[in-house]
Design an enzyme around this catalytic site. Structure first.
Site, PDB file in Angstrom:
ATOM      1  N   ASN A   9       0.868  -1.175   0.000  1.00 17.82           N
ATOM      2  CA  ASN A   9       0.000   0.000   0.000  1.00 17.82           C
ATOM      3  C   ASN A   9       0.907   1.227   0.000  1.00 17.82           C
ATOM      4  OD1 ASN A   9      -1.775   2.071   0.534  1.00 17.82           O
ATOM      5  ND2 ASN A   9      -2.270   1.417   2.615  1.00 17.82           N
ATOM      6  N   TRP A  10       1.053   1.819  -1.168  1.00 16.47           N
ATOM      7  CA  TRP A  10       2.005   2.939  -1.292  1.00 16.47           C
ATOM      8  C   TRP A  10       1.457   4.220  -0.689  1.00 16.47           C
ATOM      9  CZ3 TRP A  10       4.375   2.728  -6.931  1.00 16.47           C
ATOM     10  CH2 TRP A  10       4.980   1.467  -7.124  1.00 16.47           C
ATOM     11  N   LYS A  11       0.179   4.262  -0.386  1.00  9.91           N
ATOM     12  CA  LYS A  11      -0.461   5.470   0.148  1.00  9.91           C
ATOM     13  C   LYS A  11      -0.198   6.648  -0.801  1.00  9.91           C
ATOM     14  CE  LYS A  11      -0.158   3.422   4.678  1.00  9.91           C
ATOM     15  NZ  LYS A  11      -0.103   3.603   6.116  1.00  9.91           N
ATOM     16  N   HIS A 105      -9.538   1.599   4.764  1.00 11.47           N
ATOM     17  CA  HIS A 105      -8.253   1.743   5.466  1.00 11.47           C
ATOM     18  C   HIS A 105      -8.452   2.722   6.623  1.00 11.47           C
ATOM     19  CE1 HIS A 105      -4.160   2.900   6.401  1.00 11.47           C
ATOM     20  NE2 HIS A 105      -3.796   1.760   5.835  1.00 11.47           N
ATOM     21  N   GLU A 107      -6.830   5.125   7.624  1.00 17.47           N
ATOM     22  CA  GLU A 107      -6.614   6.538   7.296  1.00 17.47           C
ATOM     23  C   GLU A 107      -7.837   7.143   6.607  1.00 17.47           C
ATOM     24  OE1 GLU A 107      -2.867   5.845   5.347  1.00 17.47           O
ATOM     25  OE2 GLU A 107      -2.011   5.347   7.294  1.00 17.47           O
ATOM     26  N   GLU A 175      -5.505  -4.424  10.797  1.00 15.83           N
ATOM     27  CA  GLU A 175      -4.444  -3.445  10.998  1.00 15.83           C
ATOM     28  C   GLU A 175      -4.729  -2.639  12.267  1.00 15.83           C
ATOM     29  OE1 GLU A 175      -2.415  -2.389   7.007  1.00 15.83           O
ATOM     30  OE2 GLU A 175      -4.214  -1.188   7.149  1.00 15.83           O
ATOM     31  N   GLY A 181       2.636   2.488  10.776  1.00 12.66           N
ATOM     32  CA  GLY A 181       3.648   3.526  10.612  1.00 12.66           C
ATOM     33  C   GLY A 181       4.392   3.882  11.885  1.00 12.66           C
ATOM     34  N   SER A 219       3.337  -1.920  10.430  1.00 13.23           N
ATOM     35  CA  SER A 219       4.776  -2.039  10.696  1.00 13.23           C
ATOM     36  C   SER A 219       5.356  -3.408  10.361  1.00 13.23           C
ATOM     37  CB  SER A 219       5.084  -1.648  12.152  1.00 13.23           C
ATOM     38  OG  SER A 219       4.784  -0.284  12.374  1.00 13.23           O
ATOM     39  N   GLY A 240       2.773  -0.947   4.316  1.00 13.27           N
ATOM     40  CA  GLY A 240       2.835   0.462   3.939  1.00 13.27           C
ATOM     41  C   GLY A 240       4.277   0.875   3.700  1.00 13.27           C
ATOM     42  N   GLY A 241       4.913   1.436   4.718  1.00 13.84           N
ATOM     43  CA  GLY A 241       6.256   2.002   4.589  1.00 13.84           C
ATOM     44  C   GLY A 241       7.251   1.089   3.894  1.00 13.84           C
TER      45      GLY A 241
HETATM   46  P1  PGA Z   1       2.828   0.469   7.653  1.00 10.82           P
HETATM   47  O1  PGA Z   1       1.364   0.697   7.038  1.00 10.82           O
HETATM   48  O2  PGA Z   1       3.349  -0.832   7.075  1.00 10.82           O
HETATM   49  O3  PGA Z   1       3.635   1.650   7.202  1.00 10.82           O
HETATM   50  O4  PGA Z   1       2.674   0.391   9.131  1.00 10.82           O
HETATM   51  C1  PGA Z   1       0.462  -0.347   6.860  1.00 10.82           C
HETATM   52  C2  PGA Z   1      -0.833   0.160   6.287  1.00 10.82           C
HETATM   53  O5  PGA Z   1      -1.292   1.242   6.689  1.00 10.82           O
HETATM   54  O6  PGA Z   1      -1.454  -0.486   5.411  1.00 10.82           O
END
Ligand code: PGA
Length: 257
Positions: A9-11, A105, A107, A175, A181, A219, A240-241
Site C-alpha cells: 500500500n504505497w499510500k 483503510h 486513514e 491493521e 507507521g 509495521s 505500507g512504509g
Molecule cells: P505500515 O502501514 O506498514 O507503514 O505500518 C500499513 C498500512 O497502513 O497499510
C-alpha cells in the site's frame, strides 16, 4: 489457506519517475528469483499486489500486466459514475487493469470519516465491478487499553462485510491503528487471537470463510515478517512504509513463500 498475499500500500507516495522505478525494481527482483518459485512456470510462491496512488495505476498497469503481479486501488467510490468530483469508481479501477481495491483503510476511516456502512457500500461496489475488496479493520490504542480489541474488530468486520462476500472476492486486513507507521506491532499471541476471532466471525457471513484470506498490517518489515506470517490464520500482509523500498518488499515476500 496456503498461498499468501503480499500487498504493498504505497499510500500518497511516489511521482511518475519514482513509482515506475520502484515497480521495475520489484519486477526485476521477482524475475531474478528473489521470491522463491511457485508451482506454475515462472510464477512465485505467493501472490504479489501493488496498490499505488490512482495517478500511477495506468503506467504501472502497463509494466506489470502479464508479469504475474496484481494491481489494486487504495479506495473507490460506492457509485459506478456520476457527479462525485475527485472520486474514482471501482469500474474505473477495473478498467485500468486492477483486480483489487483496498476499502476502509484506517486513514480513510479517521481522516475522511468513513463509517462501516460506507466501507460496506464500497466493498459492494468492488464486487459489482469484479474486484476483490480488501476490507481493513482494526482497533485504536484506546480500544486496546480498554480491553475492547476483539469487540471493536468484530464490530468493524460484521459492519463492513457486504452480502455476497466470498473467498474469491474478499480479503480482510487486520491493521491495529497504533501499529501503522509506528514501528510497533502486537505480540504474535495477540495477532493469533485476533485473526482466530476474525476467522470464526466470518463463519456464516462469508462463503468459504476458511479459505478467505486474512492479512496482517501495521509495521511489517523484513525482520518481523517471517514470524508474523507463520501465525495461524495470517494469510499475508498489507505493507505500507516497507513497500516503498523494493528490497524490503521483496524480502518480506520471500518470507511468504
Ligand atoms: P505500515 O502501514 O506498514 O507503514 O505500518 C500499513 C498500512 O497502513 O497499510
Amino acid at each position: 489457506m496456503s498461498r499468501k498475499l503480499i500487498a504493498g500500500n504505497w499510500k500518497m507516495n511516489c511521482l511518475k519517475g519514482s513509482g515506475i522505478a520502484l515497480t521495475r525494481s520489484i519486477l526485476e527482483g521477482v524475475q531474478a528469483g528473489v521470491v522463491p518459485a511457485g508451482d506454475t512456470p515462472g510464477g512465485v510462491a505467493c501472490d504479489l499486489l501493488l496498490c499505488p496512488p490512482a495517478t500511477l495505476l495506468y503506467p504501472i498497469a502497463e509494466i506489470i500486466a502479464r508479469n504475474g503481479i496484481a494491481l489494486g486501488g487504495q479506495d473507490c467510490h460506492a457509485r459506478p459514475s456520476g457527479a462525485h468530483t475527485g472520486d474514482v469508481s471501482a469500474e474505473m479501477l477495473a478498467d485500468l487493469g486492477c483486480s483489487h481495491v483496498i476499502v476502509g483503510h484506517s486513514e480513510r476511516r479517521q481522516f475522511h470519516g468513513e463509517t462501516d456502512e460506507m466501507v460496506r457500500a464500497k466493498a459492494e461496489a468492488a464486487h459489482r465491478a469484479g474486484l476483490t475488496a480488501i476490507i481493513c479493520i482494526g482497533e485504536t490504542l484506546a480500544d486496546r487499553d480498554a480491553g475492547r480489541t476483539l469487540e471493536v474488530v468484530r464490530g468493524h468486520l460484521l459492519g463492513s462485510l457486504p452480502a455476497g462476500a466470498h473467498a474469491g472476492n474478499t480479503v480482510i486486513a487486520y491493521e491495529p491503528l497504533w501499529a501503522i507507521g509506528t514501528g510497533l506491532t502486537p505480540s504474535l499471541e495477540d495477532v493469533a487471537v485476533v485473526h482466530a476471532m476474525i476467522r470464526q466471525g466470518m463463519d456464516g457471513v462469508v462463503a468459504q470463510s476458511p479459505q478467505t484470506r486474512i492479512l496482517y498490517g501495521g509495521s511489517v518489515r523484513p525482520d518481523n515478517a517471517a514470524a508474523l506470517l507463520r501465525v495461524p490464520h495470517v494469510d499475508g500482509a498489507l505493507i505500507g512504509g516497507a513497500s516503498l523500498a523494493a528490497a524490503d518488499f521483496l524480502a518480506i515476500a520471500a518470507h511468504a513463500a
